[in-house]
Design a protein around this motif. Structure first.
Motif, PDB file in Angstrom:
ATOM      1  N   MET A  54      -4.656  15.702  34.639  1.00  0.00           N
ATOM      2  CA  MET A  54      -5.920  15.127  35.653  1.00  0.00           C
ATOM      3  C   MET A  54      -5.224  14.144  36.157  1.00  0.00           C
ATOM      4  O   MET A  54      -5.972  13.904  37.085  1.00  0.00           O
ATOM      5  N   ASN A  55      -4.303  14.303  36.359  1.00  0.00           N
ATOM      6  CA  ASN A  55      -3.242  13.030  37.035  1.00  0.00           C
ATOM      7  C   ASN A  55      -4.330  11.629  36.447  1.00  0.00           C
ATOM      8  O   ASN A  55      -4.004  10.926  37.811  1.00  0.00           O
ATOM      9  N   ILE A  80     -14.719  16.375  35.649  1.00  0.00           N
ATOM     10  CA  ILE A  80     -13.273  16.924  35.010  1.00  0.00           C
ATOM     11  C   ILE A  80     -13.245  16.471  33.932  1.00  0.00           C
ATOM     12  O   ILE A  80     -13.709  18.131  33.359  1.00  0.00           O
ATOM     13  N   TYR A  84     -13.209  19.947  31.536  1.00  0.00           N
ATOM     14  CA  TYR A  84     -11.774  20.285  30.463  1.00  0.00           C
ATOM     15  C   TYR A  84     -12.183  20.129  28.607  1.00  0.00           C
ATOM     16  O   TYR A  84     -11.398  21.210  28.546  1.00  0.00           O
ATOM     17  N   GLN A 119      -7.640  23.077  30.379  1.00  0.00           N
ATOM     18  CA  GLN A 119      -6.617  22.876  31.755  1.00  0.00           C
ATOM     19  C   GLN A 119      -5.425  23.328  32.528  1.00  0.00           C
ATOM     20  O   GLN A 119      -6.157  24.136  32.979  1.00  0.00           O
ATOM     21  N   ASP A 120      -5.010  22.143  33.292  1.00  0.00           N
ATOM     22  CA  ASP A 120      -4.698  22.822  34.806  1.00  0.00           C
ATOM     23  C   ASP A 120      -3.544  23.763  34.776  1.00  0.00           C
ATOM     24  O   ASP A 120      -3.015  24.273  33.324  1.00  0.00           O
ATOM     25  N   TRP A 122      -1.235  25.513  36.676  1.00  0.00           N
ATOM     26  CA  TRP A 122      -0.070  25.464  37.286  1.00  0.00           C
ATOM     27  C   TRP A 122       0.713  24.575  35.645  1.00  0.00           C
ATOM     28  O   TRP A 122       1.809  25.004  35.888  1.00  0.00           O
ATOM     29  N   GLU A 123      -0.084  23.649  35.683  1.00  0.00           N
ATOM     30  CA  GLU A 123       0.737  22.660  34.334  1.00  0.00           C
ATOM     31  C   GLU A 123       0.802  23.212  33.271  1.00  0.00           C
ATOM     32  O   GLU A 123       2.117  23.683  32.780  1.00  0.00           O
ATOM     33  N   THR A 166       3.595  18.524  41.086  1.00  0.00           N
ATOM     34  CA  THR A 166       3.521  19.206  41.687  1.00  0.00           C
ATOM     35  C   THR A 166       4.486  20.629  41.820  1.00  0.00           C
ATOM     36  O   THR A 166       4.737  20.189  41.972  1.00  0.00           O
ATOM     37  N   SER A 237      -5.894  26.914  30.421  1.00  0.00           N
ATOM     38  CA  SER A 237      -6.073  26.905  31.090  1.00  0.00           C
ATOM     39  C   SER A 237      -8.088  27.819  30.804  1.00  0.00           C
ATOM     40  O   SER A 237      -8.901  27.178  32.645  1.00  0.00           O
TER      41      SER A 237
END
Length: 298
Positions: A54-55, A80, A84, A119-120, A122-123, A166, A237
């Motif tokens: 998450m950056n 977050i 998460y 989790q994200d 896209w990741e 990204t 996710s």
DNA sequence: TTGCAGGGGTCAA
DNA sequence: TTGACCCCTGCA
């Protein structure tokens, strides 16, 4: 600086640059990170796990029932990390429901500290495209290479880390650059899927609203995404809990523990899982996977 | 040192 | 349903 809040049953405190969550049960860092659902962590020699997600960079430590999140604050916990780490889900209860037969009892006992991370999306999608026909250390290496090549730097303790790229960063990346990260023939899949998503978007809610089979079917329209990758991306996710990703380990352990070593098709395994574990078959899969892999069953 | 087998999902035919 | 795809590890 010292402040506190309540989140569900947990008392949460912020002090200096860390947050302490009190009364956390069913939470074992080794179980959570080393059960194959996450790829961007490091097991530090001081018992902590460093996580890039998450950056952000955080370090985690479990002391009794206290979960300590270093390099964080109450705001990030709220926005977050609570989600998460799926802290709103009562895993103690969930384990009781699942462990109603001897085999699953054993698997649950073995991986009793597992939680499925949210989790994200896209990741997860990209990570599991990379995971196809690949081993965990290699998957981790490829992901790190990609983050280093395409992701933005994050600084922590005078060290440089990298965020996960990204959609746009990977959509604009050259396929040969992706290949140079050791992604092999998956490079084309990643590039094509990134461009597709950059154009059409990737909305977790769209998949969440669909029936699980339909969500998997939609995911499979993306290049490099089959049943296994789609199921893993949805499960890890936090979008769907009732998917049952089948890889060689799961196939082996299911055949060994539930099918008396008989040849069995993935379709039958999936049906069996749905009937036996129902809504919880995703987490059941995770207990079985960890149990099988760590004990080399099959 | 070199070379070969083994491992592992998805795609296209 | 089957072969091709890629790259690392382990072992001879």
């Amino acid at each position: 600086m010292f402040s506190r809040m309540k989140y569900f049953n947990y008392d949460v405190e912020e002090k200096d640059t860390y947050v302490t969550v009190k009364g956390v049960t069913t939470f074992d860092l080794k179980h959570i990170f080393e059960c194959g659902q996450a790829f961007r962590w490091q097991n530090k020699d001081n018992g902590r796990y460093l996580l890039i997600a998450m950056n952000r960079i955080i370090e985690l430590e479990k002391k009794g029932q206290d979960l300590i999140i270093y390099n964080s604050n109450l705001e990030d916990f709220n926005d977050i990390w609570a989600r998460y780490f799926d802290l709103e889900t009562d895993y103690d209860n969930l384990k009781k429901t699942l462990a109603n037969e001897p085999i699953m009892s054993k698997a649950v006992e073995f991986g009793k500290g597992i939680r499925i991370l949210k989790q994200d999306f896209w990741e997860m999608l990209v990570s599991f495209i990379i995971s196809a026909n690949n081993r965990i250390p290699m998957i981790m290496k490829t992901i790190e290479n990609m983050c280093r090549t395409f992701g933005k730097p994050i600084y922590y303790n005078q060290k440089e880390y990298y965020a996960f790229p990204t959609v746009e960063e990977l959509a604009n990346a050259d396929v040969e650059q992706i290949r140079a990260c050791s992604a092999g023939y998956r490079s084309e899949y990643i590039s094509e899927t990134a461009q597709n998503i950059n154009k059409n978007g990737l909305d977790p809610d769209f998949f969440a609203k669909l029936k699980t089979d339909q969500a998997v079917k939609e995911m499979k329209k993306l290049k490099g995404v089959g049943d296994k990758v789609a199921s893993c991306a949805l499960l890890f996710s936090g979008i769907k809990k009732d998917v049952f990703p089948i890889d060689v380990w799961i196939e082996r352990i299911m055949r060994c523990l539930y099918f008396e070593e008989k040849e069995v098709k993935n379709k039958e395994i999936k049906q069996f899982a749905n009937e036996h574990f129902g809504e919880l078959c995703g987490i059941a899969q995770q207990y079985l996977f960890y149990y099988a892999r760590e004990n080399k069953i099959g």
